[in-house]
Scaffold this motif. Structure first.
Motif, PDB file in Angstrom:
ATOM      1  N   ARG A 101       3.315   1.808  -1.910  1.00  0.00           N
ATOM      2  CA  ARG A 101       4.165   2.183  -0.773  1.00  0.00           C
ATOM      3  C   ARG A 101       5.182   3.266  -1.136  1.00  0.00           C
ATOM      4  NH1 ARG A 101       7.299  -1.476   0.074  1.00  0.00           N
ATOM      5  NH2 ARG A 101       6.645  -3.196  -1.280  1.00  0.00           N
ATOM      6  N   GLU A 102       5.668   3.260  -2.370  1.00  0.00           N
ATOM      7  CA  GLU A 102       6.761   4.164  -2.748  1.00  0.00           C
ATOM      8  C   GLU A 102       6.316   5.352  -3.600  1.00  0.00           C
ATOM      9  OE1 GLU A 102       9.638   1.683  -4.650  1.00  0.00           O
ATOM     10  OE2 GLU A 102       9.684   0.244  -2.994  1.00  0.00           O
ATOM     11  N   TRP A 103       5.100   5.272  -4.150  1.00  0.00           N
ATOM     12  CA  TRP A 103       4.674   6.384  -5.013  1.00  0.00           C
ATOM     13  C   TRP A 103       3.336   6.978  -4.588  1.00  0.00           C
ATOM     14  CZ3 TRP A 103       0.946   7.862  -8.690  1.00  0.00           C
ATOM     15  CH2 TRP A 103       1.316   8.953  -9.495  1.00  0.00           C
ATOM     16  N   VAL A 104       2.342   6.184  -4.296  1.00  0.00           N
ATOM     17  CA  VAL A 104       1.019   6.699  -3.932  1.00  0.00           C
ATOM     18  C   VAL A 104       1.015   7.225  -2.503  1.00  0.00           C
ATOM     19  CG1 VAL A 104      -1.423   6.111  -3.614  1.00  0.00           C
ATOM     20  CG2 VAL A 104      -0.151   5.182  -5.565  1.00  0.00           C
ATOM     21  N   GLU A 105       1.388   6.395  -1.550  1.00  0.00           N
ATOM     22  CA  GLU A 105       1.317   6.773  -0.140  1.00  0.00           C
ATOM     23  C   GLU A 105       2.191   7.975   0.206  1.00  0.00           C
ATOM     24  OE1 GLU A 105       1.003   4.386   4.047  1.00  0.00           O
ATOM     25  OE2 GLU A 105       2.684   3.865   2.723  1.00  0.00           O
ATOM     26  N   PRO A 106       3.434   8.074  -0.309  1.00  0.00           N
ATOM     27  CA  PRO A 106       4.250   9.253   0.017  1.00  0.00           C
ATOM     28  C   PRO A 106       3.642  10.583  -0.429  1.00  0.00           C
ATOM     29  CG  PRO A 106       5.646   7.499  -0.825  1.00  0.00           C
ATOM     30  CD  PRO A 106       4.221   7.073  -1.052  1.00  0.00           C
ATOM     31  N   GLN A 107       2.656  10.547  -1.313  1.00  0.00           N
ATOM     32  CA  GLN A 107       1.986  11.776  -1.757  1.00  0.00           C
ATOM     33  C   GLN A 107       0.734  12.074  -0.925  1.00  0.00           C
ATOM     34  OE1 GLN A 107       1.982  12.607  -6.154  1.00  0.00           O
ATOM     35  NE2 GLN A 107       2.456  10.404  -6.293  1.00  0.00           N
ATOM     36  N   GLY A 108       0.539  11.286   0.148  1.00  0.00           N
ATOM     37  CA  GLY A 108      -0.611  11.498   1.013  1.00  0.00           C
ATOM     38  C   GLY A 108      -1.871  10.876   0.469  1.00  0.00           C
ATOM     39  N   ALA A 109      -1.757  10.045  -0.579  1.00  0.00           N
ATOM     40  CA  ALA A 109      -2.927   9.437  -1.216  1.00  0.00           C
ATOM     41  C   ALA A 109      -3.108   7.999  -0.749  1.00  0.00           C
ATOM     42  CB  ALA A 109      -2.770   9.480  -2.729  1.00  0.00           C
ATOM     43  N   ILE A 110      -4.323   7.530  -0.924  1.00  0.00           N
ATOM     44  CA  ILE A 110      -4.635   6.154  -0.558  1.00  0.00           C
ATOM     45  C   ILE A 110      -5.130   5.337  -1.751  1.00  0.00           C
ATOM     46  CG2 ILE A 110      -7.052   6.603   0.047  1.00  0.00           C
ATOM     47  CD1 ILE A 110      -6.733   4.638   2.366  1.00  0.00           C
ATOM     48  N   ASP A 111      -5.550   6.019  -2.804  1.00  0.00           N
ATOM     49  CA  ASP A 111      -6.144   5.322  -3.943  1.00  0.00           C
ATOM     50  C   ASP A 111      -6.012   6.214  -5.180  1.00  0.00           C
ATOM     51  OD1 ASP A 111      -7.434   3.355  -5.345  1.00  0.00           O
ATOM     52  OD2 ASP A 111      -9.312   3.441  -4.208  1.00  0.00           O
ATOM     53  N   LEU A 112      -6.370   5.681  -6.333  1.00  0.00           N
ATOM     54  CA  LEU A 112      -6.393   6.494  -7.545  1.00  0.00           C
ATOM     55  C   LEU A 112      -7.428   5.935  -8.509  1.00  0.00           C
ATOM     56  CD1 LEU A 112      -3.430   5.782  -9.976  1.00  0.00           C
ATOM     57  CD2 LEU A 112      -3.943   4.289  -8.057  1.00  0.00           C
TER      58      LEU A 112
END
Length: 385
Positions: free
Chosen positions: A111-122
């Protein structure tokens, strides 16, 4: 993989290895890696085995604030970073290999690092693993592409060994480059002219003193990439030295021969050529011979005292020896020191007896052996920061 994809993969692998040679290409190569595997951002990072530090080596597509947040806060929440130990070497893993994606999206890391970058997964794949640290390639997947799939995992797995080898090659190239640069600096600080020649006699490298000899052109000069000797006596001497080097295997004792050459302006130089050990399979343009040229001149204060102590010379004998090195013949020595030629000959006989030399040239060689190895700095050098 289609023919088009295979061609793209082959081209990308070439770019990865090009980046090992030219560091300026690394960012572009990592960007292409990210696009090829289906990511929107990529990072190569390392973590030490004790989990005390993290180092980001390369990155594409992540803002500096997110990189800093990852270091300061979210590295401990990354579900993939430390999980490669449980998987086969070179296997790329996504979040769903560790936990349900539904659970992942509820974490503060998402919620605070992945999603704010427009990403959904890694997804990540280990590049290097040792007892000291683990280095991984981390790729973010944009929300428009959906979660990490098998195609992404497979492409990361295929690229990982090439990225790893490229990194190793890059380190080796940089280490060798630094070593060569450091060695060149050391050679430039020596008072002896040093020149490396290839198997065909072409100059591969010359230190500062040697380059100045070429500029002065009293003993040696350069024509193209080859050395030209300025007078007949010195030319004959040089040819003899290189014949000894070429025949070094048959006559190993001759490889240590040192000759005395005189320049056009009357200066004396000790000249020594010796072969370098080299594999027969190496190209002919690799350094094969070292040429050393030492000006037969005394260094004030330190060197004369050392010579006098070594051979038990009197002050008068030492003055004559220094004059032999600097001016040469008996008449010139007598004129320089303001003494009779017979006195010079008397001191010369004692020098032969004490040093074991048989000729004046031998005395010059002995004296030059006590010369300081480092070039004397000028006042301009001393003022340089």
């Amino acid at each position: 993989m289609t023919i088009l994809q295979a061609n793209r993969f082959s081209s990308l692998v070439g770019e990865i290895y090009d980046a090992a040679v030219d560091p300026t290409l690394r960012s572009g190569a990592l960007e292409q890696v990210s696009h090829f595997v289906g990511g929107c951002a990529a990072t190569i990072l390392s973590r030490d085995a004790a989990r005390l530090s993290i180092e980001i080596h390369q990155h594409f597509g992540t803002e500096s604030r997110f990189r800093q947040l990852y270091r300061d806060r979210y590295v401990e929440q990354d579900p993939l970073l430390d999980r490669h130990v449980a998987f086969a070497a070179g296997q790329a893993i996504g979040v769903t290999d560790i936990m349900p994606h539904a659970d992942f999206v509820t974490t503060s890391f998402y919620r605070e690092w992945v999603e704010p970058q427009g990403a959904i997964d890694l997804a990540t794949v280990a590049l290097e693993r040792s007892d000291a640290r683990t280095t991984v390639l981390q790729v973010l997947r944009h929300r428009s592409r959906g979660t990490v799939d098998e195609a992404m995992r497979e492409r990361m797995r295929l690229l990982a060994p090439h990225i790893q080898r490229s990194r190793i090659m890059g380190r080796q190239i940089r280490a060798r480059s630094h070593t060569v640069d450091d060695l060149a600096d050391v050679l430039d600080g020596l008072s002896t002219a040093i020149c490396l020649l290839d198997a065909d006699g072409r100059v591969v490298h010359a230190n500062a003193v040697c380059r100045q000899l070429f500029v002065d052109a009293n003993l040696l000069t350069m024509v193209g990439d080859r050395i030209v000797v300025r007078n007949t006596q010195a030319d004959k001497l040089f040819r003899g030295l290189f014949e000894v080097v070429a025949d070094g295997e048959a006559h190993p004792a001759g490889r240590r021969r040192i000759e005395l050459a005189t320049s056009a302006d009357g200066q004396h130089y000790l000249v020594h050529a010796l072969p370098l050990k080299r594999e027969r399979s190496l190209p002919r343009d690799v350094a094969a011979t070292v040429l050393l040229v030492q000006k037969a001149a005394m260094v004030p204060s330190l060197v004369p005292d050392a010579i006098a102590a070594a051979f038990g010379l009197t002050r008068s004998e030492l003055r004559v020896l220094m004059a032999i090195v600097e001016v040469g013949g008996v008449p010139d020595i007598a004129a320089k020191l303001g003494i009779a030629e017979t006195t010079v000959k008397t001191h010369l006989g004692r020098l032969f007896e004490k040093t074991g030399a048989g000729r004046q040239a031998d005395l010059v060689k002995i004296a030059a052996g006590f010369a300081a190895p480092f070039a004397q700095r000028t006042s301009r050098d001393d003022d340089t920061v």
